[in-house]
Design an enzyme around this catalytic site. Structure first.
Site, mmCIF file in Angstrom:
data_model
loop_
_atom_site.group_PDB
_atom_site.id
_atom_site.type_symbol
_atom_site.label_atom_id
_atom_site.label_comp_id
_atom_site.label_asym_id
_atom_site.label_seq_id
_atom_site.Cartn_x
_atom_site.Cartn_y
_atom_site.Cartn_z
ATOM 1 N N ASP A 319 0.867 -1.162 0.000
ATOM 2 C CA ASP A 319 0.000 0.000 0.000
ATOM 3 C C ASP A 319 0.917 1.230 0.000
ATOM 4 O O ASP A 319 2.147 1.124 -0.007
ATOM 5 C CB ASP A 319 -0.949 -0.056 1.202
ATOM 6 C CG ASP A 319 -2.159 0.840 1.018
ATOM 7 O OD1 ASP A 319 -3.155 0.651 1.714
ATOM 8 O OD2 ASP A 319 -2.104 1.739 0.135
ATOM 9 N N GLU A 522 -10.238 6.937 5.286
ATOM 10 C CA GLU A 522 -9.118 6.534 6.123
ATOM 11 C C GLU A 522 -9.121 7.296 7.448
ATOM 12 O O GLU A 522 -10.173 7.604 7.989
ATOM 13 C CB GLU A 522 -7.800 6.686 5.336
ATOM 14 C CG GLU A 522 -7.818 5.890 4.044
ATOM 15 C CD GLU A 522 -6.505 5.886 3.297
ATOM 16 O OE1 GLU A 522 -6.496 5.511 2.114
ATOM 17 O OE2 GLU A 522 -5.454 6.232 3.883
HETATM 18 C C1 GLC Z 1 -4.428 4.281 0.073
HETATM 19 C C2 GLC Z 1 -5.309 3.138 0.487
HETATM 20 C C3 GLC Z 1 -5.515 2.104 -0.582
HETATM 21 C C4 GLC Z 1 -5.466 2.738 -1.962
HETATM 22 C C5 GLC Z 1 -4.077 3.320 -2.172
HETATM 23 C C6 GLC Z 1 -3.951 4.031 -3.521
HETATM 24 O O1 GLC Z 1 -3.575 4.634 1.124
HETATM 25 O O2 GLC Z 1 -4.973 2.464 1.697
HETATM 26 O O3 GLC Z 1 -6.783 1.476 -0.332
HETATM 27 O O4 GLC Z 1 -5.726 1.761 -2.955
HETATM 28 O O5 GLC Z 1 -3.692 4.208 -1.129
HETATM 29 O O6 GLC Z 1 -4.790 5.131 -3.579
#
Ligand code: GLC
Length: 748
Positions: A319, A522
């Site tokens: 991630d 988030e």
């Molecule tokens: C974010 C998220 C993830 C997402 C990624 C790209 O931090 O945790 O779900 O796909 O970054 O945007």
């Protein structure tokens, strides 16, 4: 004599020549094997891998955000720049680019997206020695949701309430069409995490608290996303975030989770397994830590569980910046080089770095040269990545046609979005005020979310935190608009304040109060108080005091504690229903659609009752603390008709019963099938969902249904307190439970 021998020799040598050509480099035409679409993929991977330098391999393991290629090549948006593309795509050989939530082109149109991805692809192919295409990723978590003109579907929590895998597959196909039209062939969706704690800012991104329901819907969505394609390369979905991400101990996003392996394996992994079984090609690793170990640094998770026990063979991507966070936030590595070695050796194949291509690749190369990361591990990761690109057809179809993009994306599948919104709407409470009559004379529509598209669309819309203030809003039908369209002859008064709502209520037939929460994602969407605010409760109290019927529509991403709002005449959970949400909900309010939605999560009665789920384990004190005591239980949902089930029988793996529509209007009934285990080797929940039936019946109609389930769904992680081993299906007696009926069966 021109002997037969010579002739035979001639044939043999020609055969040898062609064979060697095909082995060394494709057809007799001299095409390298990896460029030969007719060659087996494994041969293409092997051929390409052996041609690559270590630098080129490191580049394939790197994913960089598109902001590094355009504008100021940091965060200021602007046109693509050759100098920045050279740094990333040519010098660092980067093989994947992503748009994080909000990384859209200056002109945020499908055409501009397609032109951007094409230009990046062209630069990479023109300047890449081996012409390996770039794979572009984005978060299409409820439609192609970064694109302002795209159709935003309901967020996953509302889709979970549909209990409709066929619908999820259709939505996956639609999202895939839209993303592929813009050259995005990697969708970082669906979220496979199960909902466990309403304090968590990503609760609305999950389908359900139940592993089986979450997995069934996620698998259907994956099948849709990765289904047959037309004239572009295929799209890969992503199972995320692997794993144990959604129950942080204190409810805050990315704060540590403490999960016994039994809970991990029996509750958090099954929804991922369902997607692996459905063929999902990529998985994104959980940013969080489990039992004191960041998952990006754990061999147990990305290796033992993901690969060895669950059999996943695709690409594991980190991630956002999570390898670097092993240094900066988790302090489990002294420096970035060590963090990269730790994470790559843990089993992460590609780093969503996402900003420093040169630094990442050079440190990875240092690790290989020092022996901290083996060449064999590099080849294993790159092999998976190359296979993914071959499987997607990216080598044959690296580009899209920008001239088609707007027509494919703009306004697509609005009817599907509308039916998804109404199917996901759950009628929680109704004293008979619903459905509203289409001949109603006057309605008051009030509440802070009655006409607020931003709140209705929620996070991960245009930007990851939702549509920015001042930015154009995606075409959206709000609840106010949906109601006005449903009863064009009625007086529908929008009362944006409490006093106005109270004043107008006096002459109205009913009042609809639409409540929601501000968009977010988030950590910024975490809350210590997952409840309707005091102001929201006071708003409803004030209009209820008028004595008029009050319908409360909840456009929340989580089951907010309702407080006094529980006393309204009717309660409707609309979740975050997307672009067509207002129309879909109005369809339910006026009875154009008979609600069939069922809660995919428990609706808590009090804030302190988190984490809450229907499958929580029994306690020893028998008192309220160990009891499951929600405001509305998992699976709850009312209809405008009535249904009855009867004739339950069960065997190991099959449950049969009849469903009758005993009311006065047609409707769809979802019949959850649970299993109860009278005596279990380890604590078992009172009931576990193993399947469900969806039947649409006319008034008076009765139908026999059969629900089959895989006995492996009854597996538990056996063993003592320290259990971390295999799962097995305990033999013995079980009961199938449908409604109030029970039927025994035995697993031998
Ligand atoms: C974010 C998220 C993830 C997402 C990624 C790209 O931090 O945790 O779900 O796909 O970054 O945007």
């Amino acid at each position: 004599m021109f002997s037969r021998r010579r002739a035979l020799f001639g044939v043999l040598s020609a055969t040898v020549l062609i064979t060697s050509l095909s082995q060394a480099g494709g057809q007799a035409s001299g095409l390298e094997t990896y460029r030969d679409a007719s060659a087996p993929v494994d041969r293409r991977v092997d051929d390409l891998l052996r041609r690559m330098t270590l630098e080129e391999k490191a580049g394939q393991m790197t994913q960089i955000r598109v902001g590094k290629l355009r504008g100021d090549c940091q965060y200021a948006n602007g046109p693509l720049r050759d100098d920045c593309m050279k740094t990333v795509l040519q010098d660092a050989h980067v093989g994947s680019i992503l748009s994080g939530g909000g990384d859209f082109p200056v002109e945020n149109t499908p055409r501009a997206w397609a032109e951007t991805t094409n230009a990046i692809q062209k630069f990479a192919l023109d300047h890449g020695r081996l012409k390996i295409p770039v794979l572009y990723g984005a978060d299409g978590v409820h439609g192609h949701s970064n694109v302002v003109s795209a159709t935003m579907f309901p967020h996953q929590i509302g889709l979970g309430a549909t209990w409709d895998p066929a619908l999820l597959e259709q939505l996956g196909q639609s999202t895939s069409r839209a993303m592929r039209a813009t050259g995005v062939f990697w969708n970082f969706a669906p979220v496979s995490d199960v909902a466990r704690d309403t304090r968590w800012g990503r609760y609305y991104e999950t389908y359900s608290e139940d592993p089986y329901l979450a997995g069934t819907l996620a698998a259907a969505n994956v099948r849709g996303q990765q289904s047959h394609v037309d004239d572009t390369a295929q799209l890969t979905a992503t199972a995320k975030h692997f794993a144990g991400y959604s129950q942080p101990l204190n409810g805050h996003d990315r704060s540590p989770a403490q999960l016994p392996v039994r809970l991990l394996q029996d509750t958090f992994l099954p929804s991922f397994q369902a997607q692996f079984d459905a063929g999902v090609r990529t998985v994104m690793i959980n940013s969080g830590a489990v039992n004191g170990v960041p998952v990006h640094a754990s061999r147990f998770m990305p290796q033992t569980e993901l690969r060895e026990r669950m059999g996943f063979k695709g690409v594991a991507v980190s991630d956002w910046q999570d390898m670097r966070y092993l240094v900066d936030r988790y302090h489990v590595a002294p420096d970035y080089r060590a963090a990269i070695a730790l994470s790559v050796n843990a089993g992460v194949d590609m780093a969503m770095e996402p900003s420093n291509a040169g630094e990442f690749t050079s440190l990875l190369l240092e690790n290989v040269r020092s022996g901290a990361v083996s060449r064999g591990r590099i080849d294993q990761a790159v092999r998976r990545i190359l296979r993914l690109k071959f499987d997607l057809g990216l080598f044959e179809k690296p580009f899209v046609d920008p001239s088609k993009a707007n027509a494919i994306v703009d306004g697509a599948d609005r009817a599907l979005a509308r039916s998804a919104a109404s199917e996901g709407t759950v009628l929680l409470k109704n004293d008979g005020v619903l459905p509203l009559s289409s001949g109603v004379r006057k309605l008051v529509v009030t509440g802070e979310t009655a006409d607020d598209a931003r709140r209705q669309l929620g996070g991960w819309t245009v930007e990851w935190q939702g549509v920015p203030d001042g930015y154009p809003i995606p075409p959206t039908a709000t609840v106010l608009q949906g109601i006005r369209e449903a009863v064009p002859a009625a007086s529908v008064v929008h009362a944006p304040t409490v006093p106005l709502a109270v004043a107008e209520a006096a002459s109205a037939d009913a009042v609809i109060v639409v409540l929601g929460e501000k968009p977010g994602a988030e950590g910024p969407a975490d809350t210590e108080n997952p409840a309707l605010t005091v102001e929201q409760q006071a708003w409803v109290d004030a209009v209820r005091a008028t004595g008029k019927p009050v319908v409360v529509v909840l456009l929340t991403g989580r089951p907010q504690v309702l407080g006094s709002v529980l006393g309204a005449n009717a309660l409707v959970a609309g979740w975050l229903p997307g672009s067509e949400g207002g129309r879909g909900i109005a369809d339910v309010l006026f009875g154009a659609v008979n609600p069939s939605g069922r809660l995919p999560v428990s609706w808590p009665k009090v804030v302190g009752d988190q984490p809450m789920s229907y499958d929580q384990l029994p306690g020893a004190n028998g008192g309220p603390s160990s009891k499951y005591d929600p405001a509305f239980a998992f699976g709850h949902g009312l209809s405008y008709t009535t249904f009855a089930t009867s004739g339950l029988s069960a065997s190991a793996g099959t449950v049969r019963f009849s469903v009758a529509n005993t009311g006065s209007r047609a409707g769809t009934f979802i019949a959850p099938v649970y299993v109860h285990q009278p005596v279990s080797p380890v604590l078992a929940p009172e009931n576990r969902l193993v399947g469900f039936a969806r039947v649409t019946l006319a008034p008076g109609e009765k139908r026999d249904v059969s629900v089959t389930f895989d006995l492996r769904q009854l597996a538990v992680t056996v063993g003592d307190v320290d259990a971390s081993g295999k799962r097995e299906v305990p033999r013995g007696s079980y009961e199938a439970v449908v409604g109030d009926a029970r039927a025994g069966f035995v697993v031998r």
